[in-house]
Each structure stands twice: as C-alpha cells, then as structure tokens.
Design an enzyme around this catalytic site. Structure first.
Site, short mmCIF file in Angstrom:
data_model
loop_
_atom_site.label_atom_id
_atom_site.label_comp_id
_atom_site.label_asym_id
_atom_site.label_seq_id
_atom_site.Cartn_x
_atom_site.Cartn_y
_atom_site.Cartn_z
N GLU A 1 7.43 -51.13 -12.26
CA GLU A 1 8.52 -50.25 -11.82
C GLU A 1 9.25 -49.72 -13.05
O GLU A 1 9.58 -50.48 -13.95
CB GLU A 1 9.47 -51.03 -10.90
N GLY B 1 18.15 -30.17 7.33
CA GLY B 1 17.16 -31.18 7.69
C GLY B 1 17.87 -32.51 7.89
O GLY B 1 19.11 -32.56 7.91
N GLY C 1 13.20 -51.60 -5.29
CA GLY C 1 13.68 -51.05 -4.02
C GLY C 1 13.56 -49.55 -3.94
O GLY C 1 13.71 -48.96 -2.87
N GLY C 2 13.31 -48.89 -5.08
CA GLY C 2 13.02 -47.45 -5.10
C GLY C 2 14.14 -46.59 -4.54
O GLY C 2 15.32 -46.96 -4.58
N THR C 3 13.75 -45.44 -4.04
CA THR C 3 14.71 -44.49 -3.48
C THR C 3 15.47 -45.14 -2.33
O THR C 3 16.70 -45.02 -2.23
CB THR C 3 13.98 -43.24 -2.95
N ASP D 1 5.83 -41.99 0.22
CA ASP D 1 6.18 -40.57 0.08
C ASP D 1 5.16 -39.80 -0.74
O ASP D 1 4.92 -38.62 -0.49
CB ASP D 1 7.57 -40.44 -0.59
N ALA E 1 4.02 -46.42 -15.64
CA ALA E 1 2.56 -46.58 -15.66
C ALA E 1 1.86 -45.23 -15.70
O ALA E 1 2.31 -44.28 -15.05
CB ALA E 1 2.11 -47.36 -14.43
N ALA F 1 14.31 -49.00 -10.76
CA ALA F 1 15.03 -50.09 -10.08
C ALA F 1 14.21 -50.58 -8.89
O ALA F 1 13.64 -49.75 -8.15
CB ALA F 1 16.39 -49.61 -9.60
N HIS G 1 22.48 -56.76 30.90
CA HIS G 1 23.55 -55.84 31.29
C HIS G 1 24.87 -56.30 30.70
O HIS G 1 25.12 -57.50 30.68
CB HIS G 1 23.65 -55.80 32.82
C1 LIG Z 1 19.49 -39.72 1.15
C2 LIG Z 1 18.24 -40.32 1.72
C3 LIG Z 1 18.32 -41.03 2.91
C4 LIG Z 1 17.18 -41.60 3.45
N1 LIG Z 1 17.29 -42.29 4.63
C5 LIG Z 1 16.20 -42.85 5.18
C6 LIG Z 1 16.31 -43.60 6.37
O1 LIG Z 1 17.40 -43.79 6.93
N2 LIG Z 1 15.19 -44.17 6.88
C7 LIG Z 1 13.96 -44.01 6.27
O2 LIG Z 1 12.97 -44.54 6.79
N3 LIG Z 1 13.83 -43.29 5.15
C8 LIG Z 1 14.92 -42.71 4.58
N4 LIG Z 1 14.79 -42.02 3.41
C9 LIG Z 1 13.45 -41.86 2.82
C10 LIG Z 1 13.03 -43.12 2.06
O3 LIG Z 1 13.97 -43.40 1.05
C11 LIG Z 1 11.65 -42.91 1.46
O4 LIG Z 1 10.74 -42.51 2.47
C12 LIG Z 1 11.13 -44.19 0.84
O5 LIG Z 1 11.99 -44.65 -0.19
C13 LIG Z 1 9.72 -43.98 0.27
O6 LIG Z 1 9.27 -45.17 -0.29
P1 LIG Z 1 8.18 -45.18 -1.46
O7 LIG Z 1 7.91 -46.61 -1.73
O8 LIG Z 1 7.06 -44.30 -1.09
O9 LIG Z 1 8.89 -44.47 -2.71
P2 LIG Z 1 10.27 -44.69 -3.46
O10 LIG Z 1 11.23 -45.44 -2.64
O11 LIG Z 1 10.66 -43.35 -3.94
O12 LIG Z 1 9.88 -45.63 -4.68
C14 LIG Z 1 9.02 -45.20 -5.68
C15 LIG Z 1 9.28 -46.01 -6.92
O13 LIG Z 1 8.26 -45.71 -7.89
C16 LIG Z 1 8.84 -45.70 -9.18
N5 LIG Z 1 7.94 -44.95 -10.06
C17 LIG Z 1 7.63 -43.63 -10.00
N6 LIG Z 1 6.72 -43.31 -10.94
C18 LIG Z 1 6.43 -44.45 -11.61
C19 LIG Z 1 5.55 -44.76 -12.68
N7 LIG Z 1 4.75 -43.85 -13.23
N8 LIG Z 1 5.53 -46.04 -13.14
C20 LIG Z 1 6.33 -47.00 -12.59
N9 LIG Z 1 7.17 -46.76 -11.56
C21 LIG Z 1 7.21 -45.50 -11.06
C22 LIG Z 1 10.20 -45.07 -8.95
O14 LIG Z 1 11.10 -45.38 -9.99
C23 LIG Z 1 10.60 -45.66 -7.61
O15 LIG Z 1 11.37 -46.83 -7.77
C24 LIG Z 1 15.92 -41.46 2.81
C25 LIG Z 1 15.84 -40.76 1.60
C26 LIG Z 1 16.97 -40.20 1.06
C27 LIG Z 1 16.87 -39.47 -0.24
#
Ligand SMILES: Cc1cc2nc3c(=O)[nH]c(=O)nc-3n(C[C@H](O)[C@H](O)[C@H](O)COP(=O)(O)OP(=O)(O)OC[C@H]3O[C@@H](n4cnc5c(N)ncnc54)[C@H](O)[C@@H]3O)c2cc1C
Length: 474
Positions: A39, A188, A44-46, A318, A118, A42, A450
């Site tokens: 990673e 959206g 937990g990602g987005t 994503d 990576a 951070a 209920h």
């Molecule tokens: C404001 C907002 C609200 C949201 N609300 C919801 C919700 O209520 N419910 C829901 O289901 N979804 C929601 N989402 C969408 C959800 O956050 C994403 O669908 C989800 O985080 C995708 O998970 P992921 O693991 O694919 O990617 P991410 O969570 O984006 O994690 C990807 C990780 O990869 C890391 N990374 C990237 N490139 C590299 C590399 N080359 N080397 C090492 N690490 C790397 C990044 O730093 C990141 O930590 C929301 C999104 C936003 C922006």
C-alpha cells in the site's frame, strides 16, 4: 536487480489495501497462500480514508443536527450549534480505529505488509518504491498478483483540484468549517450525498448537472422523492447545464455553465465541489511490462473469476470497473483470492446491492421490473408505501416505499428497489432473497418483528402475491 535492493518472494502479491485489496489478502492468507500486501498511502483505501466512512460519519452528524433542529412537531425545541472542528476530530477517530483495525487484521492473519508504490517489472516480478527520498526499492517475486489500486476523482477541463477553491470529495471531507455556500458540479450519488449533508448543516447548495435529472441510474419515482427532499432542504438544481469554467469572485468563486443550446449561466459559492465520477488508478503500475492494456476508459477488464488477460494477474474493485462500490470490491477480492488458491469460485453480479445515503436513502439489488422484462421474465411487482408502515410513521417518516420484483411463474425474487429511512440496511433482506433464489412465499412467510421497517419488505412480497394486509392489493 539494482545493487542494494532487498528481494523477497511471495505466492500472492496484492497491490492496494482498500476494501478490495485487504480483503483479498486476508482471504489469500487464510487459504494458505504466502501473501504480501503493498500500500502506498493508507490502509483501508478510499473507502475508509476519503470515501464511505468519512462521508457517512458526516451524514450522521448532519442528520443529528437537522433532526434536533426540526422536531417541533414532536415537542422538541432545539437550536444546535455545529462545531465542525469537533466533528472532524470525531470522524478522524472513527477512521483511525478502522484503518488500524485493518492493519492488525492483516498481520494477525499472517499477511506481510509493505509500504510503497508497486510497479510491474514482468509477469512474476514487481518493484516497490518505498515512500520518501532514500527509502529504497524492493523487488518482490510473485506467483500470482491481484491489482486493487482503486480510483481517484475524475477531473473536468478547466477545474484543477490543485486550485484551492476547486474541491474533490476527498478535500471536502477534510473541511474545518461549514461553507456558507457551495456550487456542486454533478448530481450523481457522491454529489447528492454531500449536497444533502451540507444543506442540513446550513450551506446554500447549488447543483449543476449536465443531464436532466439527479442519479441517472435510478427509476423516476425514486429520483423524484430524493430530489424533492433535497429541494425542501434548500438545494437548488440546474439541469441540462455543463460546468465550463470558474473564476475568483471576492472570497469565493463563480462557476460558469452552458446548456446544449449555448445558453450561459453563472453561480456563486464559497468554493466548487467537482463530483462527476471516478477514474481508475493504473498509471503507477507499468502495466505495459506485463502486456496488459486497460480498456478505452482506463479500466482493467476481467472475467467472472476476476482474471485479467494475463493468466496469473487478477484485478478487483474500482480499477476493474462498475459497480464501483466497496462491498463489490471486497466480494471480488474474495473471488480472486479463492481462484488464486485453486478454489472454484465466480462472481454473481446479480446480488450486489447499491445504496445512496441521501435523505431518504435509496437501495437497490438485482433487477427492476423493466430489466426483468428485458431479460425475458414475466415479472410481478409488489409494493409497500412507507406511509402505511407503523414504524416509519413512529419515526416521523412517511415518504418512500419498498418494491419487490419477482418472476410471476416461479415466484422467485429477482430484485428490489427501496427508498426510505434505513433503506441501505433493509436491502440486505432482498439481497439474501435474490442470492438464495428465495420466492415471494419465503419472504412473505417469514415472520418479521413489529414494529419495524423490515415489515415493509414482507408486505411488499405479500402485495406481489395479492395478499397484503396493510395496503390495498394491486
Ligand atoms: C465520497 C465517497 C463516498 C463513497 N461512499 C461509498 C459508500 O457509501 N458505499 C460504497 O460501497 N462505496 C462508496 N464509495 C466508493 C468506495 O470508496 C470504493 O468503491 C472503494 O473504496 C473501492 O475499493 P478498492 O479497494 O477498489 O480501491 P480503493 O479503496 O481506492 O483502494 C485502492 C488503494 O490502492 C492504493 N494504491 C494505488 N496504486 C498503488 C500502487 N501502485 N502501489 C501500492 N498501492 C497503490 C491506494 O493508495 C489505495 O489505498 C465512496 C467513494 C467516495 C469517494
């Protein structure tokens, strides 16, 4: 290898520790694969740091303030003051607890954690650049890899997130004070959730949207309820207008828009939030080193086992395209890890729910009536309006409904559309029904507590059978 490099070997390399990657890594380790998770930012990602969790924390805070301020009918008279710094601190505490939990869970399951970015060198080698100057590089040899690098906010021409008043959702969720006014580009789900939340906190919100309504993927009767509630909260919508430019005006901004016919308008706010979608993150991966080419929209294409065109490389979440949701990423992560471990598994897209945390909430799973017809079913539909729900009324809520779609001949539940309080929770029952191929009889015959909102799911199933008690049958 460059002199001074560290070299390690792993069965499974997972790139990205969002809800896709960390779940895949834990499942890989549980299945006996020597697993490494890398990673760059951070854990937990987005989702945990800039998305689902912070946005839902603020939505909850805004709901508490709004409900307290609007409960005269219930005999409650309050005028809450919102301290946004305090709310930020509380939100950060929630985020920290969850992200450190992810790290601990990975370690406890035996996942090796690497911090860095990576990039692929070839089909069995990746180089990890550790953060900061002089932190060095590391080479990891792997049998199989899972790409879980997620997405970032989509930019639009003329709006650069490096400019202070141009905010992405990530920046908005760092706010230290409630803006007096905000222009939001995009209606959206992210634009709508944040607009509704801010309107409840007292911001004058103006939304500009190129399409002719909010939330393009949802049915009209659902959109109408959510849009009109947002309007009641003071959100001003301008449809059929694309944002073209922004300029500074006093302490704030003016956003220019244009219709298809060339009509120009201007809207003022303290800042502008651009929420027009998200784009996959692949630029740091050097995918060309493994001969993998993203599609024309930048996503990495996969089959129903999360495999890419490169035999030993999977992609999830994503970065692999719609549905761009955290629970979809996790479900795909589990499939990828199980397939990598030699288990028979595949994705069932049908039973992946989606929720929008507006007021009221929207949640859907499976097929709508129109989609069911298009797939050759003869659907039967049952509905329960929440104005007939004792629980909804006792929560001072009456808008919304639960709709269940089933195959008429077999009674098998094909999908559901819910709009109302806690719809994001209620949809789990319909998702379970779809996943299990449960029938209307199964749902209607399950005794529900209920008074609960969940009774509305039972009543909708009864309604589809012409047997509803608390609403007139179709
Ligand atoms: C404001 C907002 C609200 C949201 N609300 C919801 C919700 O209520 N419910 C829901 O289901 N979804 C929601 N989402 C969408 C959800 O956050 C994403 O669908 C989800 O985080 C995708 O998970 P992921 O693991 O694919 O990617 P991410 O969570 O984006 O994690 C990807 C990780 O990869 C890391 N990374 C990237 N490139 C590299 C590399 N080359 N080397 C090492 N690490 C790397 C990044 O730093 C990141 O930590 C929301 C999104 C936003 C922006």
């Amino acid at each position: 290898m460059v002199m001074g490099d560290i070299a390690t070997a792993t069965d499974l390399l997972v790139i990205g520790a969002g809800p896709g990657g960390y779940v895949a890594a834990i499942r890989g380790a549980q299945l006996g694969l020597d697993t490494t998770l890398v990673e760059k930012d951070a854990y937990g990602g987005t989702c945990l740091n800039r998305g689902c969790i912070p946005s839902k924390a603020f939505i909850h805070g805004a709901d508490v303030a709004h409900e307290a301020a609007n409960a005269e009918e219930l005999g409650i008279h309050a005028d809450p003051a919102v301290d946004m710094r305090q709310m930020q601190q509380w939100k950060s505490g929630v985020v920290d607890q969850l992200t450190s939990g992810v790290e601990k869970l990975c370690k406890a399951n035996g996942v090796a954690l690497l911090e860095g970015t990576a990039a692929f060198e070839d089909e069995h080698t990746a180089r990890i650049a550790h953060g900061g100057e002089g932190q060095g590089m590391e080479t990891v040899e792997f049998d199989q890899a899972i790409i879980a690098t997620g997405s970032r906010p989509l930019r639009i021409p003329g709006f650069d997130f490096d400019d202070e008043p141009v905010l992405s959702s990530a920046e908005l969720l760092q706010m230290e004070s409630v803006p007096d006014s905000l222009v939001v580009v995009g209606a959206g789900y992210i634009g709508m959730e944040l607009s509704t939340m801010l309107a409840k906190l007292g911001t004058d919100v103006t939304v500009v949207e190129m399409l002719d309504d909010v939330l393009p993927t949802y049915e009209d009767d659902i959109k109408r309820i959510v849009r009109s509630r947002a309007e009641d909260l003071g959100v001003e919508f301008h449809f059929g207008e694309g944002a073209t430019a922004w300029g500074e005006a006093g302490d704030g901004v003016v956003v220019s828009t244009e219709t298809e016919d060339g009509e120009v308008s201007e809207y003022a706010g303290d800042a502008v939030l651009v929420a027009v979608g998200r784009q996959p993150v692949t630029d740091t991966l050097e995918l060309e080193s493994i001969g993998l080419e993203p599609n024309e929209n930048g996503f990495v294409e996969t089959d129903d086992r999360a495999r890419t065109d490169v035999e030993n490389v999977f992609a999830i979440g994503d970065v692999a395209g719609e549905p761009m949701l955290a629970h979809a990423a996790s479900a795909e992560g589990i499939v990828a890890a199980e397939v990598a471990a030699g288990e028979p598994d595949a994705l069932d897209q049908q039973a992946i729910p989606a929720a929008v945390f507006t007021d009221p909430e929207i949640a859907t799973v499976g097929l709508t009536e129109t989609e069911a017809e298009a797939e050759g079913f003869e659907p039967v539909v049952g509905e329960m309006p929440l104005r007939a729900s004792g629980r909804a009324l006792s929560m001072n809520e009456s808008e919304g409904f639960v709709r269940v779609v089933a195959d008429e001949a077999s009674g098998i539940v094909l999908g559901g559309q819910l709009v109302g309080p806690n719809a994001s929770e209620l949809v789990a029952e319909v998702a379970l029904a779809v996943e299990m191929s449960a029938t209307l009889e199964d749902v209607a015959g399950t005794v529900h507590t209920h008074p609960t909102l969940a009774e509305a799911v039972m009543e909708a199933a009864e309604n589809a059978q012409g047997q509803a008690i608390h609403t007139l049958n179709r």
